[in-house]
Design an enzyme around this catalytic site. Structure first.
Site, PDB file in Angstrom:
ATOM      1  N   HIS A 123       0.796  -1.218  -0.183  1.00 53.58           N
ATOM      2  CA  HIS A 123       0.139   0.143  -0.045  1.00 53.58           C
ATOM      3  C   HIS A 123       0.850   1.175  -0.034  1.00 53.58           C
ATOM      4  O   HIS A 123       0.365   2.373   0.308  1.00 53.58           O
ATOM      5  CB  HIS A 123      -0.918   0.151   1.335  1.00 53.58           C
ATOM      6  N   CYS A 131       3.121  14.731  -6.596  1.00 52.18           N
ATOM      7  CA  CYS A 131       2.054  15.660  -6.911  1.00 52.18           C
ATOM      8  C   CYS A 131       1.195  14.883  -8.118  1.00 52.18           C
ATOM      9  O   CYS A 131       1.859  14.392  -9.126  1.00 52.18           O
ATOM     10  CB  CYS A 131       2.727  16.696  -7.678  1.00 52.18           C
ATOM     11  N   CYS A 154       4.864  23.299  -8.082  1.00 50.64           N
ATOM     12  CA  CYS A 154       3.627  23.712  -9.281  1.00 50.64           C
ATOM     13  C   CYS A 154       2.629  24.407  -8.480  1.00 50.64           C
ATOM     14  O   CYS A 154       1.425  24.958  -9.052  1.00 50.64           O
ATOM     15  CB  CYS A 154       3.318  22.531  -9.881  1.00 50.64           C
ATOM     16  N   GLY A 191      -1.494  -9.809  12.104  1.00 49.26           N
ATOM     17  CA  GLY A 191      -2.255  -8.521  12.361  1.00 49.26           C
ATOM     18  C   GLY A 191      -3.120  -8.024  11.202  1.00 49.26           C
ATOM     19  O   GLY A 191      -2.904  -6.831  11.095  1.00 49.26           O
ATOM     20  N   GLU A 219      -7.641 -12.315  17.572  1.00 43.33           N
ATOM     21  CA  GLU A 219      -8.978 -12.466  17.119  1.00 43.33           C
ATOM     22  C   GLU A 219      -9.136 -13.404  16.096  1.00 43.33           C
ATOM     23  O   GLU A 219      -8.270 -13.491  15.069  1.00 43.33           O
ATOM     24  CB  GLU A 219      -9.759 -11.029  16.832  1.00 43.33           C
TER      25      GLU A 219
HETATM   26  N1  APR Z   1      -1.197  -8.587  17.189  1.00 42.06           N
HETATM   27  C1  APR Z   1      -1.470  -9.144  16.253  1.00 42.06           C
HETATM   28  N2  APR Z   1      -2.693  -8.789  15.485  1.00 42.06           N
HETATM   29  C2  APR Z   1      -3.417  -7.631  16.113  1.00 42.06           C
HETATM   30  C3  APR Z   1      -2.698  -6.966  17.456  1.00 42.06           C
HETATM   31  C4  APR Z   1      -1.660  -7.417  17.852  1.00 42.06           C
HETATM   32  N3  APR Z   1      -1.151  -7.025  19.085  1.00 42.06           N
HETATM   33  N4  APR Z   1      -3.752  -6.034  17.861  1.00 42.06           N
HETATM   34  C5  APR Z   1      -4.788  -6.153  16.946  1.00 42.06           C
HETATM   35  N5  APR Z   1      -4.538  -6.962  16.051  1.00 42.06           N
HETATM   36  C6  APR Z   1      -5.571  -7.551  14.862  1.00 42.06           C
HETATM   37  C7  APR Z   1      -6.907  -7.089  14.838  1.00 42.06           C
HETATM   38  O1  APR Z   1      -7.420  -8.357  15.724  1.00 42.06           O
HETATM   39  C8  APR Z   1      -7.258  -7.142  13.427  1.00 42.06           C
HETATM   40  O2  APR Z   1      -7.636  -8.395  12.850  1.00 42.06           O
HETATM   41  O3  APR Z   1      -5.045  -6.840  13.798  1.00 42.06           O
HETATM   42  C9  APR Z   1      -5.977  -6.510  12.710  1.00 42.06           C
HETATM   43  C10 APR Z   1      -5.932  -5.185  12.419  1.00 42.06           C
HETATM   44  O4  APR Z   1      -7.151  -5.000  11.286  1.00 42.06           O
HETATM   45  P1  APR Z   1      -7.294  -3.610  10.510  1.00 42.06           P
HETATM   46  O5  APR Z   1      -7.484  -2.466  11.522  1.00 42.06           O
HETATM   47  O6  APR Z   1      -8.500  -3.698   9.611  1.00 42.06           O
HETATM   48  O7  APR Z   1      -6.016  -3.475   9.820  1.00 42.06           O
HETATM   49  P2  APR Z   1      -5.547  -4.139   8.183  1.00 42.06           P
HETATM   50  O8  APR Z   1      -6.030  -5.517   8.287  1.00 42.06           O
HETATM   51  O9  APR Z   1      -4.088  -3.896   8.306  1.00 42.06           O
HETATM   52  O10 APR Z   1      -6.246  -3.195   7.176  1.00 42.06           O
HETATM   53  C11 APR Z   1      -6.010  -3.406   5.822  1.00 42.06           C
HETATM   54  O11 APR Z   1      -7.238  -1.371   5.099  1.00 42.06           O
HETATM   55  O12 APR Z   1      -8.083   0.615   5.754  1.00 42.06           O
HETATM   56  C12 APR Z   1      -7.075  -0.139   4.892  1.00 42.06           C
HETATM   57  O13 APR Z   1      -5.262   0.691   3.758  1.00 42.06           O
HETATM   58  C13 APR Z   1      -5.683   0.150   4.901  1.00 42.06           C
HETATM   59  O14 APR Z   1      -3.733  -1.147   4.969  1.00 42.06           O
HETATM   60  C14 APR Z   1      -4.979  -1.340   5.386  1.00 42.06           C
HETATM   61  C15 APR Z   1      -6.272  -2.113   5.097  1.00 42.06           C
END
Ligand code: APR
Length: 261
Positions: A123, A131, A154, A191, A219
């Site tokens: 990403h 720009c 610009c 994560g 989770e």
């Molecule tokens: N260790 C591991 N996992 C964790 C921890 C931790 N300490 N804390 C939270 N999580 C998990 C949560 O349970 C969740 O499943 O990390 C995940 C985070 O999910 P999101 O917030 O949705 O992040 P992500 O999956 O990276 O989002 C993907 O969405 O908004 C766009 O571009 C943005 O790159 C991002 C993409």
């Protein structure tokens, strides 16, 4: 294949040691312990900023100063963050020859800061500004100051080189990520809520090509009941620390490992 064993950490470590060509797919959860909020969940960025108003290319083109309210917070938080034990553990697994690449959805640069050498920024990143009118590029650290909106020579407002909703994935990153997924023996999914395409399609590509999918997340996610072979429930730093203990010879016996299925 499900983790039949009573110790999913040992089962995952055995797979990693046997196949020795793992690839990691990481999301915001791996950086939570560095103080960077994830996107979804009660404390997530999208609870504060509606992504449809603050994180789409269209919103940036229409209201760039408003989008910079969210971007400024992201740049400030990421700029002050340091790699945590999970980032460092992944870099150690690369040095051990167990992990060969990291595909990250994150734009915080913490995998590289932790020492990972092969990082695919799916990403984009917050190091660069671009720009969207004259295509000139700048370094974030040379052009952005807190509270200000960075301008191109610009005169137009600059955009961080991150992928906003409605933008396509940088073609090289997408090609590299899919090639890694197709040829790895184990995909470590760490994560991520696996809700955003096309990143969330990567585990399916790996699985269809014969890889084992090991998910590290406190989770369950939409992957857990479908693509995941072993779900190691816990924080990324805790689980990766236990995996490292299993994979680094000569370490003391690993303490009771996190639960899993
Ligand atoms: N260790 C591991 N996992 C964790 C921890 C931790 N300490 N804390 C939270 N999580 C998990 C949560 O349970 C969740 O499943 O990390 C995940 C985070 O999910 P999101 O917030 O949705 O992040 P992500 O999956 O990276 O989002 C993907 O969405 O908004 C766009 O571009 C943005 O790159 C991002 C993409």
């Amino acid at each position: 294949m499900r983790a039949g064993g009573s110790d999913p950490i040992r089962e995952a470590a055995r797979l990693l040691a046997e196949r020795r060509n793992a690839v990691a797919l990481t999301g915001a959860g791996i950086s939570v312990e560095s103080g960077i909020p994830s996107f979804r969940g009660a404390q997530g960025m999208w609870a504060k900023y509606d992504p449809m108003e603050y994180a789409t290319l269209h919103a940036f083109m229409q209201h760039p100063r408003k989008v910079w309210e969210m971007l400024s917070e992201m740049v400030s938080v990421c700029g002050g963050a340091a790699p945590n034990a999970a980032h460092k553990g992944l870099a150690a697994l690369e040095k051990l020859g167990v992990v060969r690449a990291v595909i990250t959805q994150n734009v915080d640069g913490l995998h590289q800061a932790a020492g990972s050498r092969r990082v695919i920024e799916y990403h984009g990143n917050l190091d660069e500004l671009i720009c969207v009118y004259c295509w000139k590029r700048y370094l974030m650290r040379e052009r952005w100051t807190p509270g200000a909106v960075p301008l191109c020579d610009c005169g137009e407002i600059l955009k961080p080189n991150v992928v906003l909703f409605g933008e396509s994935i940088p073609w090289l990153a997408q090609e590299q990520a899919e090639e890694e997924a197709r040829t790895c023996g184990v995909l470590l999914v760490i994560g991520t809520s696996a809700q955003v395409s096309p990143a969330c399609d990567i585990p399916g590509i790996a699985k269809d090509a014969g890889a084992a999918v090991v998910e590290i997340n406190p989770e369950p996610t939409s992957l857990t009941a479908s693509a995941t072979d072993i779900h190691l429930r816990g924080s990324a730093s805790d689980v990766i620390r236990h995996l490292l203990k299993e994979l680094s010879p000569g370490d003391e016996a690993s303490p009771s490992a996190p639960s899993g299925h």
